[in-house]
Design an enzyme around this catalytic site. Structure first.
Site, PDB file in Angstrom:
ATOM      1  N   ARG A  88      -8.972 -24.012  17.858  1.00 28.99           N
ATOM      2  CA  ARG A  88      -9.736 -23.889  19.106  1.00 28.99           C
ATOM      3  C   ARG A  88     -11.248 -24.007  18.913  1.00 28.99           C
ATOM      4  NH1 ARG A  88      -8.835 -17.471  20.619  1.00 28.99           N
ATOM      5  NH2 ARG A  88      -9.708 -16.581  18.719  1.00 28.99           N
ATOM      6  N   HIS A 115     -15.430 -25.942 -22.333  1.00 29.48           N
ATOM      7  CA  HIS A 115     -15.453 -27.378 -22.061  1.00 29.48           C
ATOM      8  C   HIS A 115     -14.166 -28.048 -22.533  1.00 29.48           C
ATOM      9  CE1 HIS A 115     -17.425 -31.137 -21.175  1.00 29.48           C
ATOM     10  NE2 HIS A 115     -17.010 -31.609 -22.333  1.00 29.48           N
ATOM     11  N   GLY A 163      -6.674 -21.735  12.790  1.00 35.09           N
ATOM     12  CA  GLY A 163      -7.538 -22.287  11.749  1.00 35.09           C
ATOM     13  C   GLY A 163      -7.827 -21.277  10.664  1.00 35.09           C
ATOM     14  N   GLU A 166      -2.717 -22.720   5.140  1.00 29.31           N
ATOM     15  CA  GLU A 166      -1.745 -22.681   4.045  1.00 29.31           C
ATOM     16  C   GLU A 166      -0.450 -23.399   4.448  1.00 29.31           C
ATOM     17  OE1 GLU A 166      -3.250 -18.675   1.703  1.00 29.31           O
ATOM     18  OE2 GLU A 166      -1.523 -18.485   2.997  1.00 29.31           O
ATOM     19  N   TYR A 183      -6.255 -18.355   7.523  1.00 32.25           N
ATOM     20  CA  TYR A 183      -5.520 -18.425   6.253  1.00 32.25           C
ATOM     21  C   TYR A 183      -4.119 -19.023   6.444  1.00 32.25           C
ATOM     22  CZ  TYR A 183      -8.538 -14.970   3.766  1.00 32.25           C
ATOM     23  OH  TYR A 183      -9.554 -14.295   3.150  1.00 32.25           O
ATOM     24  N   THR A 218      -3.456  -7.723   0.353  1.00 31.29           N
ATOM     25  CA  THR A 218      -2.612  -6.836  -0.446  1.00 31.29           C
ATOM     26  C   THR A 218      -3.386  -6.024  -1.496  1.00 31.29           C
ATOM     27  OG1 THR A 218      -0.675  -8.175  -0.102  1.00 31.29           O
ATOM     28  CG2 THR A 218      -0.687  -6.855  -2.102  1.00 31.29           C
ATOM     29  N   CYS A 252       3.769  -8.733   2.158  1.00 32.52           N
ATOM     30  CA  CYS A 252       3.342  -9.553   1.018  1.00 32.52           C
ATOM     31  C   CYS A 252       4.540 -10.082   0.242  1.00 32.52           C
ATOM     32  CB  CYS A 252       2.440  -8.736   0.108  1.00 32.52           C
ATOM     33  SG  CYS A 252       1.966  -9.641  -1.366  1.00 32.52           S
ATOM     34  N   TYR A 298      11.085  -3.151  -6.233  1.00 35.66           N
ATOM     35  CA  TYR A 298      10.279  -2.163  -5.497  1.00 35.66           C
ATOM     36  C   TYR A 298      11.057  -0.870  -5.286  1.00 35.66           C
ATOM     37  CZ  TYR A 298       5.982  -4.654  -4.612  1.00 35.66           C
ATOM     38  OH  TYR A 298       4.751  -5.236  -4.770  1.00 35.66           O
ATOM     39  N   GLU A 307     -16.747 -24.351 -15.928  1.00 33.40           N
ATOM     40  CA  GLU A 307     -18.035 -24.343 -16.637  1.00 33.40           C
ATOM     41  C   GLU A 307     -19.187 -24.741 -15.720  1.00 33.40           C
ATOM     42  OE1 GLU A 307     -18.563 -27.288 -19.790  1.00 33.40           O
ATOM     43  OE2 GLU A 307     -16.983 -28.500 -18.903  1.00 33.40           O
ATOM     44  N   LYS A 342       5.189 -17.385   0.277  1.00 32.92           N
ATOM     45  CA  LYS A 342       4.241 -18.464   0.639  1.00 32.92           C
ATOM     46  C   LYS A 342       3.803 -19.221  -0.611  1.00 32.92           C
ATOM     47  CE  LYS A 342       0.315 -17.837   0.058  1.00 32.92           C
ATOM     48  NZ  LYS A 342      -0.587 -17.030   0.864  1.00 32.92           N
ATOM     49  N   CYS A 360       2.535 -13.303   1.044  1.00 34.04           N
ATOM     50  CA  CYS A 360       1.918 -13.890  -0.159  1.00 34.04           C
ATOM     51  C   CYS A 360       2.916 -14.504  -1.136  1.00 34.04           C
ATOM     52  CB  CYS A 360       1.137 -12.835  -0.933  1.00 34.04           C
ATOM     53  SG  CYS A 360       0.441 -11.514   0.041  1.00 34.04           S
ATOM     54  N   GLU A 381      11.037   2.938   5.379  1.00 35.19           N
ATOM     55  CA  GLU A 381      10.801   1.509   5.659  1.00 35.19           C
ATOM     56  C   GLU A 381      11.894   1.044   6.611  1.00 35.19           C
ATOM     57  OE1 GLU A 381       8.577  -1.089   5.060  1.00 35.19           O
ATOM     58  OE2 GLU A 381      10.041  -2.219   6.236  1.00 35.19           O
ATOM     59  N   GLY A 433       0.816  -1.218   0.000  1.00 37.84           N
ATOM     60  CA  GLY A 433       0.000   0.000   0.000  1.00 37.84           C
ATOM     61  C   GLY A 433       0.843   1.259   0.000  1.00 37.84           C
TER      62      GLY A 433
HETATM   63  P1  NDP Z   1      -6.692 -15.259  10.956  1.00 40.42           P
HETATM   64  O1  NDP Z   1      -7.317 -14.182  11.760  1.00 40.42           O
HETATM   65  O2  NDP Z   1      -7.199 -15.578   9.609  1.00 40.42           O
HETATM   66  O3  NDP Z   1      -6.642 -16.598  11.797  1.00 40.42           O
HETATM   67  C1  NDP Z   1      -6.165 -16.650  13.094  1.00 40.42           C
HETATM   68  C2  NDP Z   1      -6.508 -17.999  13.663  1.00 40.42           C
HETATM   69  O4  NDP Z   1      -5.901 -18.166  14.934  1.00 40.42           O
HETATM   70  C3  NDP Z   1      -7.997 -18.199  13.828  1.00 40.42           C
HETATM   71  O5  NDP Z   1      -8.291 -19.519  13.483  1.00 40.42           O
HETATM   72  C4  NDP Z   1      -8.189 -17.946  15.319  1.00 40.42           C
HETATM   73  O6  NDP Z   1      -9.281 -18.621  15.858  1.00 40.42           O
HETATM   74  C5  NDP Z   1      -6.914 -18.519  15.872  1.00 40.42           C
HETATM   75  N1  NDP Z   1      -6.535 -17.943  17.165  1.00 40.42           N
HETATM   76  C6  NDP Z   1      -6.456 -16.628  17.492  1.00 40.42           C
HETATM   77  N2  NDP Z   1      -6.031 -16.491  18.765  1.00 40.42           N
HETATM   78  C7  NDP Z   1      -5.829 -17.725  19.258  1.00 40.42           C
HETATM   79  C8  NDP Z   1      -5.402 -18.239  20.515  1.00 40.42           C
HETATM   80  N3  NDP Z   1      -5.104 -17.428  21.516  1.00 40.42           N
HETATM   81  N4  NDP Z   1      -5.314 -19.573  20.660  1.00 40.42           N
HETATM   82  C9  NDP Z   1      -5.632 -20.400  19.644  1.00 40.42           C
HETATM   83  N5  NDP Z   1      -6.029 -19.990  18.431  1.00 40.42           N
HETATM   84  C10 NDP Z   1      -6.133 -18.659  18.240  1.00 40.42           C
HETATM   85  O7  NDP Z   1      -5.153 -14.838  10.915  1.00 40.42           O
HETATM   86  P2  NDP Z   1      -3.937 -15.288  10.054  1.00 40.42           P
HETATM   87  O8  NDP Z   1      -2.785 -14.980  10.939  1.00 40.42           O
HETATM   88  O9  NDP Z   1      -4.091 -16.650   9.500  1.00 40.42           O
HETATM   89  O10 NDP Z   1      -3.974 -14.272   8.839  1.00 40.42           O
HETATM   90  C11 NDP Z   1      -4.111 -12.869   9.076  1.00 40.42           C
HETATM   91  C12 NDP Z   1      -4.773 -12.201   7.915  1.00 40.42           C
HETATM   92  O11 NDP Z   1      -3.832 -12.102   6.851  1.00 40.42           O
HETATM   93  C13 NDP Z   1      -5.941 -12.967   7.310  1.00 40.42           C
HETATM   94  O12 NDP Z   1      -7.133 -12.704   7.969  1.00 40.42           O
HETATM   95  C14 NDP Z   1      -5.935 -12.499   5.891  1.00 40.42           C
HETATM   96  O13 NDP Z   1      -6.692 -11.318   5.810  1.00 40.42           O
HETATM   97  C15 NDP Z   1      -4.482 -12.220   5.618  1.00 40.42           C
HETATM   98  N6  NDP Z   1      -3.876 -13.335   4.851  1.00 40.42           N
HETATM   99  C16 NDP Z   1      -4.327 -13.559   3.585  1.00 40.42           C
HETATM  100  C17 NDP Z   1      -3.829 -14.590   2.840  1.00 40.42           C
HETATM  101  C18 NDP Z   1      -4.350 -14.826   1.471  1.00 40.42           C
HETATM  102  O14 NDP Z   1      -4.946 -13.924   0.894  1.00 40.42           O
HETATM  103  N7  NDP Z   1      -4.192 -16.025   0.909  1.00 40.42           N
HETATM  104  C19 NDP Z   1      -2.779 -15.465   3.363  1.00 40.42           C
HETATM  105  C20 NDP Z   1      -2.385 -15.151   4.701  1.00 40.42           C
HETATM  106  C21 NDP Z   1      -2.917 -14.120   5.399  1.00 40.42           C
HETATM  107  P3  NDP Z   1     -10.789 -18.047  15.716  1.00 40.42           P
HETATM  108  O15 NDP Z   1     -11.235 -18.361  14.341  1.00 40.42           O
HETATM  109  O16 NDP Z   1     -11.535 -18.825  16.748  1.00 40.42           O
HETATM  110  O17 NDP Z   1     -10.729 -16.604  16.013  1.00 40.42           O
END
Ligand code: NDP
Length: 459
Positions: free
Chosen positions: A199, A436, A176, A182, A178, A311, A43, A99, A441, A51, A48, A35, A16
């Site tokens: 959790r 096809h 659980g 991944e 992104y 991003t 990213c 960049y 499709e 990854k 991104c 920076e 950004g």
């Molecule tokens: P997320 O917010 O997506 O996920 C965090 C996870 O950690 C959730 O499952 C959450 O559970 C869990 N959690 C949080 N606190 C605790 C805790 N104290 N104990 C146990 N589990 C916990 O964050 P990420 O770090 O994965 O990614 C951050 C952001 O970055 C994403 O939301 C996305 O916007 C961006 N991103 C995008 C990508 C893409 O476009 N492909 C790739 C990577 C990141 P709960 O669900 O219960 O809150």
């Protein structure tokens, strides 16, 4: 009249910040950017881009297996983690230079170091002070670990995961979202034994229920030991690795624990008090629709504002900021119908509302869903399914949600997102001729909605 050193000072050289600095400079504004780590930001440097390179690397394992169904015999294969990391680093170094070159060519003054406000119009970096008429905060976010006291100092975050000296043989991924899904897929594909702990009752909270269930089913088939409603009680150093006690009383041994437990906006040490910039309850910079903070000349965009942490969203917010401030065309970014992808294996991609969110917002909806074995796997023999789903507002027949779990999902959904953004109806999809044979499709040949009783049962 006050004269400033710069028209615009941008703090943060990620997606950004760099886009805003370059585009503003292109309008003739005198721009500087700071920076503290590496140009390119999360990213490019540790998100991104690296990854996705790791995702590609980890998928070859299945490709070699699948080739057999097409008559190939692939000999013994092995993977060299340090070689992958070295190749990835080389590419990231190249992009970092790209960049910086883009900034220099645009005439932006590049500063390296940690910048902080001394007052609302003055930024200090490396002991030097610079004044600016407008300041843009684009400092991004950082990984957050769960509360301390449980041995989390022995875990790594998505920052360190890109620099491990060797591939961990046994990995525990906590989270659980992104990043968790991944990296569980990356390590699993590269041959590590992966346990993923979440959790809540199902991974990918906030996504459509069918997407969550479909992905969970697929990753378990691929060998990830997914344990829901489980958290880490304590991590301890043991002679042969890490000893992890879980909330259900059981324990695990691992070589690495990856905490993928969310990210927080980078606002610490920026002198935001001195600039009198207000934060939200979640600690992000508070902005209006035009990315303007409570200070009329201080703006913020990207992950530091905690809107949608993606991003392309930060980049579009930057374009809207430049139009607003430097091109005399004020506009707010439209945060509706932003498509996104999770580069899990298989990948997930989605645009618009989940079925539940659509019901909450629109009332009656028609739901179309298709689950099938992708053509490639008819010969490979792999037990992997694709799930595609479309949610249509019944009253208007507008498509309000489109979701896919399966091969090529992000490449397919990007195009579909144009149609959704343009307000396409189910009839528009029906009137479109398919390509096809493709999986895509299926989105233009979904004929019958799921009967109501089944929809209700799924709720
Ligand atoms: P997320 O917010 O997506 O996920 C965090 C996870 O950690 C959730 O499952 C959450 O559970 C869990 N959690 C949080 N606190 C605790 C805790 N104290 N104990 C146990 N589990 C916990 O964050 P990420 O770090 O994965 O990614 C951050 C952001 O970055 C994403 O939301 C996305 O916007 C961006 N991103 C995008 C990508 C893409 O476009 N492909 C790739 C990577 C990141 P709960 O669900 O219960 O809150």
């Amino acid at each position: 009249m006050t004269t400033y050193d710069f028209d615009l000072y941008v703090i943060g050289g990620g997606s950004g910040g760099v886009r805003a600095a370059r585009m503003a400079a292109g309008t003739g504004a005198r721009v500087a950017i700071a920076e503290e780590y590496r140009y390119g930001g999360t990213c490019v440097i540790r998100g991104c881009v690296p990854k996705k390179l790791l995702v590609y690397a980890s998928h070859f394992h299945e490709d070699f297996e699948d080739a057999a169904g097409f008559g190939w015999s692939v000999g013994d294969s092995s993977h060299d983690w340090p070689a992958l990391i070295a190749a990835k680093d080389k590419e990231i170094n190249r992009l970092e230079r790209v960049y910086e070159d883009l900034l220099s060519k645009a005439g932006v003054t590049i500063h390296k170091g940690h910048a902080r406000f001394c007052d609302p119009h003055t930024v200090e970096i490396e002991g030097r002070r610079h004044t600016a008429e407008t300041v843009l905060i684009a400092t991004g976010g950082s990984p957050v670990f769960p509360p301390d006291g449980h041995g989390w100092d022995l875990a790594i975050s998505s920052n360190e995961v890109f620099h491990l000296a060797e591939l961990p043989r046994r990995v525990v991924v906590c989270g659980g979202g992104y990043i968790a899904v991944e990296f569980a897929g990356v390590f699993n594909g590269l041959g590590s034994a992966v346990t993923q702990l979440y959790r809540g009752p199902q991974i990918l909270r906030g996504f459509d229920e069918d997407v969550r269930n479909a992905l969970a089913g697929e990753i378990v088939k691929k060998g990830i030991d997914l344990r829901v409603e489980t958290i880490i009680d304590r991590i301890e150093q043991a002679p042969d690795g890490l000893h992890i006690k879980l909330s259900d009383g059981s324990s695990l041994e691992a070589d690495a624990v990856l905490a993928a437990t969310g990210r927080r906006p980078n606002v610490a040490n920026l002198g935001l008090d001195a600039a009198e910039v207000e934060l939200t309850a979640k600690g992000a910079v508070k902005v209006d629709a035009y990315s303007r903070s409570n200070q009329p000349h201080i703006y913020a965009l990207g992950d530091v504002t905690d809107r949608i942490a993606l991003t392309p969203v930060a980049i579009e917010e930057a374009m809207a900021f430049v139009d607003t401030v430097y091109r005399g065309r004020p506009r707010a970014m439209d945060h509706g119908n932003v498509p996104s992808a999770v580069f899990s294996q298989p990948p997930v991609s989605t645009v618009g509302l989940s079925e539940q969110a659509a019901r909450d917002k629109h009332g009656a909806v028609d739901v179309y869903r298709s689950t099938f074995r992708p053509m490639k796997h008819t010969l490979s023999g792999r037990d992997e399914k694709t799930m595609m789903k479309m949610i249509v507002e019944r009253a208007t027949q507008k498509v309000v949600g489109l979701h896919m779990v399966g091969l090529d999902a992000p490449e397919i959904v990007q195009g579909m997102a144009v149609a959704i953004k343009a307000g396409a109806t189910k009839a528009d999809f029906d009137a479109t001729v398919g390509i096809h044979p493709t999986a895509a499709e299926e989105f233009v040949t979904m004929r019958e909605p799921i009967p109501e009783p089944e929809q209700k049962a799924a709720e």
